[in-house]
Enzyme design. Structure first.
Site, mmCIF file in Angstrom:
data_model
loop_
_atom_site.group_PDB
_atom_site.id
_atom_site.type_symbol
_atom_site.label_atom_id
_atom_site.label_comp_id
_atom_site.label_asym_id
_atom_site.label_seq_id
_atom_site.Cartn_x
_atom_site.Cartn_y
_atom_site.Cartn_z
ATOM 1 N N LYS A 11 0.827 -1.216 0.000
ATOM 2 C CA LYS A 11 0.000 0.000 0.000
ATOM 3 C C LYS A 11 0.866 1.273 0.000
ATOM 4 O O LYS A 11 2.072 1.223 0.282
ATOM 5 C CB LYS A 11 -0.936 -0.037 1.209
ATOM 6 C CG LYS A 11 -1.960 -1.190 1.154
ATOM 7 C CD LYS A 11 -2.949 -1.101 2.313
ATOM 8 C CE LYS A 11 -3.966 -2.219 2.269
ATOM 9 N NZ LYS A 11 -4.958 -2.112 3.372
ATOM 10 N N TYR A 51 -12.327 -1.843 -3.548
ATOM 11 C CA TYR A 51 -12.826 -1.962 -2.177
ATOM 12 C C TYR A 51 -14.350 -1.813 -2.107
ATOM 13 O O TYR A 51 -14.898 -1.483 -1.058
ATOM 14 C CB TYR A 51 -12.144 -0.926 -1.281
ATOM 15 C CG TYR A 51 -10.749 -1.346 -0.842
ATOM 16 C CD1 TYR A 51 -10.567 -2.433 0.013
ATOM 17 C CD2 TYR A 51 -9.619 -0.660 -1.266
ATOM 18 C CE1 TYR A 51 -9.297 -2.826 0.417
ATOM 19 C CE2 TYR A 51 -8.339 -1.048 -0.858
ATOM 20 C CZ TYR A 51 -8.193 -2.128 -0.010
ATOM 21 O OH TYR A 51 -6.944 -2.517 0.406
ATOM 22 N N ASN A 114 -2.022 0.416 6.706
ATOM 23 C CA ASN A 114 -1.502 -0.836 7.268
ATOM 24 C C ASN A 114 -0.629 -1.648 6.311
ATOM 25 O O ASN A 114 -0.564 -2.872 6.402
ATOM 26 C CB ASN A 114 -2.645 -1.669 7.863
ATOM 27 C CG ASN A 114 -3.654 -2.106 6.826
ATOM 28 O OD1 ASN A 114 -3.532 -1.753 5.664
ATOM 29 N ND2 ASN A 114 -4.637 -2.867 7.254
ATOM 30 N N HIS A 117 -2.023 -5.467 1.590
ATOM 31 C CA HIS A 117 -3.293 -6.168 1.411
ATOM 32 C C HIS A 117 -3.025 -7.635 1.137
ATOM 33 O O HIS A 117 -2.044 -7.974 0.477
ATOM 34 C CB HIS A 117 -4.053 -5.571 0.206
ATOM 35 C CG HIS A 117 -5.233 -6.387 -0.218
ATOM 36 N ND1 HIS A 117 -6.455 -6.288 0.406
ATOM 37 C CD2 HIS A 117 -5.368 -7.356 -1.169
ATOM 38 C CE1 HIS A 117 -7.300 -7.143 -0.171
ATOM 39 N NE2 HIS A 117 -6.669 -7.798 -1.121
ATOM 40 N N GLU A 128 -9.605 -10.439 -7.443
ATOM 41 C CA GLU A 128 -8.640 -9.337 -7.287
ATOM 42 C C GLU A 128 -7.481 -9.460 -8.283
ATOM 43 O O GLU A 128 -7.008 -8.446 -8.821
ATOM 44 C CB GLU A 128 -8.133 -9.310 -5.843
ATOM 45 C CG GLU A 128 -9.244 -8.902 -4.873
ATOM 46 C CD GLU A 128 -8.899 -9.106 -3.410
ATOM 47 O OE1 GLU A 128 -9.777 -8.829 -2.557
ATOM 48 O OE2 GLU A 128 -7.768 -9.546 -3.087
HETATM 49 N N1 UDP Z 1 -9.694 -0.292 7.319
HETATM 50 C C1 UDP Z 1 -9.734 0.919 7.980
HETATM 51 N N2 UDP Z 1 -10.411 0.996 9.179
HETATM 52 C C2 UDP Z 1 -11.044 -0.076 9.726
HETATM 53 C C3 UDP Z 1 -11.002 -1.298 9.038
HETATM 54 C C4 UDP Z 1 -10.316 -1.380 7.840
HETATM 55 O O1 UDP Z 1 -9.177 1.900 7.507
HETATM 56 O O2 UDP Z 1 -11.644 0.062 10.792
HETATM 57 C C5 UDP Z 1 -8.962 -0.381 6.027
HETATM 58 C C6 UDP Z 1 -7.615 -1.057 6.188
HETATM 59 O O3 UDP Z 1 -6.700 -0.448 5.279
HETATM 60 C C7 UDP Z 1 -7.916 -2.474 5.765
HETATM 61 C C8 UDP Z 1 -8.933 -2.253 4.647
HETATM 62 O O4 UDP Z 1 -9.720 -1.168 5.106
HETATM 63 O O5 UDP Z 1 -6.767 -3.160 5.336
HETATM 64 C C9 UDP Z 1 -9.833 -3.421 4.339
HETATM 65 O O6 UDP Z 1 -10.450 -3.854 5.550
HETATM 66 P P1 UDP Z 1 -10.549 -5.404 5.894
HETATM 67 O O7 UDP Z 1 -11.473 -5.533 7.065
HETATM 68 O O8 UDP Z 1 -10.879 -6.170 4.658
HETATM 69 O O9 UDP Z 1 -9.078 -5.757 6.415
HETATM 70 P P2 UDP Z 1 -7.918 -6.635 5.758
HETATM 71 O O10 UDP Z 1 -8.578 -7.751 4.993
HETATM 72 O O11 UDP Z 1 -7.114 -5.710 4.859
HETATM 73 O O12 UDP Z 1 -7.100 -7.127 6.924
HETATM 74 MG MG MG Z 2 -10.059 -7.742 3.568
#
Ligand code: UDP
Ligand code: MG
Length: 139
Positions: A11, A51, A114, A117, A128
């Protein structure tokens, strides 16, 4: 696509903080083979579509802004049990909860920025991967 492939993005935070090399090293030294890779800057509509599943979530707008704030690295990876093993390698969504040694623990600053992905299922890995790569861009 078979269950031995997953999709990842490094990212914008990790790219701008200079972590591309370290993250790719962590990935390949954990046994993942790179099937396809590209460096690109997402458009707003691409980020919204990628997303789209989170469209109704409160963090959606900020997530899209963050994902278009700079270039990313997109890649398809191969390994036995790729989806699950890669989720283990990257760690929890919130780096505060991520296990020691995981990519998010080492390189992520916050739950939104974070670092990386990883697909959450074989079906989404396929969707994806197709979003970013055509069949003749995979090896
Ligand atoms: N995210 C965020 N706030 C939250 C949860 C998710 O900004 O409270 C963002 C974060 O970058 C995350 C992405 O949205 O990686 C997708 O969320 P997901 O729950 O799918 O998490 P992941 O699969 O990436 O662990
Ligand atoms: Mg996810």
């Amino acid at each position: 696509m078979t269950s031995n492939r997953t999709f990842t993005m490094i990212k914008p935070d990790a790219v701008s903080n200079g972590h591309i090399g370290n993250i790719i090293n962590d990935i390949t030294s954990s046994g993942f083979k790179i099937i396809a890779m590209k460096y690109l800057h997402l458009t707003q509509s691409q980020a919204e579509n990628f997303y789209g599943i989170h469209r109704e979530r409160p963090f959606f707008k900020d997530l899209v802004s963050f994902m278009i704030s700079g270039p990313i690295v997109a890649a398809i990876l191969e390994k036995d049990n790729a989806v699950e093993d890669f989720r283990t390698l990257i760690g929890a969504t919130n780096p505060e909860n991520a296990a020691e040694g995981t990519i998010r623990k080492k390189y992520a600053k916050s739950i939104d920025a974070n670092a990386i992905h990883g697909s959450d299922s074989n079906e989404n890995a396929d969707i994806e991967s197709n979003f970013f790569f055509s069949s003749f861009e995979r090896f």
